[in-house]
Design a protein around this motif. Structure first.
Motif, short mmCIF file in Angstrom:
data_model
loop_
_atom_site.label_atom_id
_atom_site.label_comp_id
_atom_site.label_asym_id
_atom_site.label_seq_id
_atom_site.Cartn_x
_atom_site.Cartn_y
_atom_site.Cartn_z
N CYS A 168 104.53 70.25 70.76
CA CYS A 168 103.67 71.36 71.51
C CYS A 168 103.11 72.15 70.32
O CYS A 168 103.76 72.98 69.37
CB CYS A 168 104.42 71.96 72.38
SG CYS A 168 103.84 73.51 73.26
N ARG A 170 98.95 74.61 69.20
CA ARG A 170 97.95 75.39 69.48
C ARG A 170 96.60 74.50 68.91
O ARG A 170 96.24 74.51 67.96
CB ARG A 170 97.86 76.67 69.04
CG ARG A 170 96.80 77.59 69.48
CD ARG A 170 96.92 78.87 69.19
NE ARG A 170 98.32 79.74 69.57
CZ ARG A 170 98.50 80.96 69.09
NH1 ARG A 170 97.72 81.48 68.26
NH2 ARG A 170 99.83 81.37 69.36
N GLY A 171 96.05 74.00 70.11
CA GLY A 171 94.63 73.58 69.86
C GLY A 171 94.44 72.14 69.23
O GLY A 171 95.58 71.46 68.94
N PRO A 172 93.51 71.23 69.82
CA PRO A 172 93.28 69.99 69.41
C PRO A 172 93.47 69.59 67.88
O PRO A 172 94.19 68.36 67.56
CB PRO A 172 91.89 69.60 70.04
CG PRO A 172 91.37 70.75 70.02
CD PRO A 172 92.21 71.83 70.36
N LEU A 175 97.16 69.52 66.94
CA LEU A 175 97.84 68.35 67.80
C LEU A 175 97.42 66.94 67.19
O LEU A 175 98.24 66.23 67.12
CB LEU A 175 97.35 68.27 69.15
CG LEU A 175 98.17 69.57 70.01
CD1 LEU A 175 97.42 69.73 71.47
CD2 LEU A 175 99.41 69.29 70.25
N ASP A 188 99.21 70.95 74.44
CA ASP A 188 98.48 72.14 73.66
C ASP A 188 98.89 73.37 74.53
O ASP A 188 99.01 73.73 75.81
CB ASP A 188 96.84 72.09 74.26
CG ASP A 188 96.26 73.22 73.55
OD1 ASP A 188 96.40 74.17 73.15
OD2 ASP A 188 95.02 72.79 73.22
N GLU A 190 98.14 76.36 74.26
CA GLU A 190 97.19 77.41 75.05
C GLU A 190 96.75 76.92 76.36
O GLU A 190 96.26 77.72 77.01
CB GLU A 190 95.90 77.43 73.89
CG GLU A 190 96.07 77.98 72.69
CD GLU A 190 94.89 78.50 72.00
OE1 GLU A 190 94.62 79.67 71.33
OE2 GLU A 190 93.96 77.32 71.71
N THR A 191 96.73 75.77 76.49
CA THR A 191 96.14 75.17 78.00
C THR A 191 97.04 74.64 78.76
O THR A 191 96.62 74.37 80.15
CB THR A 191 94.90 74.45 77.68
OG1 THR A 191 95.02 73.40 76.96
CG2 THR A 191 93.63 75.37 76.59
N ASP A 192 97.86 73.84 78.37
CA ASP A 192 98.76 73.18 78.99
C ASP A 192 100.20 74.00 79.67
O ASP A 192 100.36 74.80 79.05
CB ASP A 192 99.27 71.68 78.20
CG ASP A 192 98.07 70.89 77.95
OD1 ASP A 192 96.95 71.15 78.78
OD2 ASP A 192 98.24 69.99 76.94
#
Length: 321
Positions: A168, A170-172, A175, A188, A190-192
């Protein structure tokens, strides 16, 4: 010699000219090649770390270099020997007089950049996953803050130990680095929805958490029965409060870890851990990810990379430049 010192809490470090120290009894003088930076350095600057040095103080928790001289009573190290050391302080300088018993000889195959990025991050993750959580092959490991200094080593070591790793971060871009280090699943932050994704994968058996805050709460709700939770720090700034009823119903274990405390509490734990890790390094099973190397005079810029979370893995300072 040149050294980067903290003069007052909350202020940038200052580059100062200081006398080169001489080793006291039980110490060695090290010509410092590299210094690895850590989140704890930022806390020392703020004055909120559990150890508070008298100011002015030379920061830098871990270093790598060459032994220049040995103090009285030191027999296991010799001038010319290459070492890494967890010192707590003193690393951001051209020379450091440090206790000989915190020095770890490094193999010829390990460069100084890797050595300065090795002890704290890998040591923390190995003691957490092996000694504390007893991570077993086939278990599912959730790593929060997975692209950071300790988080990335937890991803890597988890795979070496045979776990299924959920990273886990932050950001692609961050990752993708986790994937390259062996992560089986990516979240992610931030979004998941951390809780829902981990539950959909079958839940977590071990949670590795240097972040705290809302991420800890989400991960807690995605634990399997008899899971082990490792709070290692609170980079979010939010220390979570753990509902005891959830621990009871799911038979969970919360295993706190202050890695540096083992230097006094049970030093053999660290010695055994370092031996295993260096062996894995020589075998090519693990390799530190160093995202940035800056010269000594730019140590404040290097620290800013940590503070703003721009770095992945480790930031290293070249103390010869």
């Amino acid at each position: 010699m040149r050294a980067m010192q903290l003069i007052t809490h909350g202020s940038p470090l200052e580059l100062r000219d200081l006398p080169t120290p001489a080793p006291d009894a039980g110490e060695v003088l090290v010509r410092v090649a590299t210094c690895g930076l850590n989140f704890g350095d930022l806390l020392i600057i703020k004055g909120t770390y559990q150890e508070k040095p008298a100011l002015p103080a030379t920061l830098g928790m871990e270093l790598a270099g060459t032994v220049e001289a040995v103090g009285e009573g030191v027999t296991h190290l010799q001038p010319g020997q290459r070492i890494a050391a967890y010192t707590g302080f003193h690393g951001l300088a051209e020379y450091a007089a440090i206790p000989a018993n915190v020095c770890v000889p490094i193999p010829d195959a390990m460069g100084f950049e890797d050595a300065a990025a090795f002890l704290i991050t890998y040591g923390t993750s190995h003691v957490a996953l092996d000694y504390k959580a007893h991570l077993r092959a086939g278990e599912r490991l959730l790593v929060l803050g997975a692209s950071g200094g300790v988080g990335l080593t937890a991803v890597e070591l988890g795979k070496v130990m045979g776990a299924e790793v959920i990273a886990c971060a932050r950001g692609p871009e961050k990752l993708e680095i986790c994937r390259e280090m062996g992560a089986d699943h990516l979240i992610d932050s931030e979004t998941d929805d951390i809780r829902e994704i981990v539950k959909s994968l079958g839940g977590a058996d071990v949670i590795y958490d240097p972040i705290g805050g809302d991420q800890f709460t989400a991960a807690l709700r995605a634990c399997n029965r008899e899971a082990r939770i490792l709070p290692l720090g609170f980079a979010s700034g939010d220390v979570p409060q753990i509902p005891a009823n959830i621990l009871l119903v799911k038979n969970l274990s919360v295993l706190g870890l202050y890695w540096g405390g083992y230097a006094k509490l049970r030093p053999q734990v660290l010695t055994d851990s370092f031996a295993a890790l260096i062996d894995w390094y020589v075998q090519g099973k693990i390799k530190p990810h160093v995202s940035n190397v800056l010269p000594l005079g730019q140590a404040n810029d290097a620290l800013a990379l940590l503070r703003t979370r721009q770095a992945t893995g480790k930031v290293v300072v070249d103390c010869t430049a």
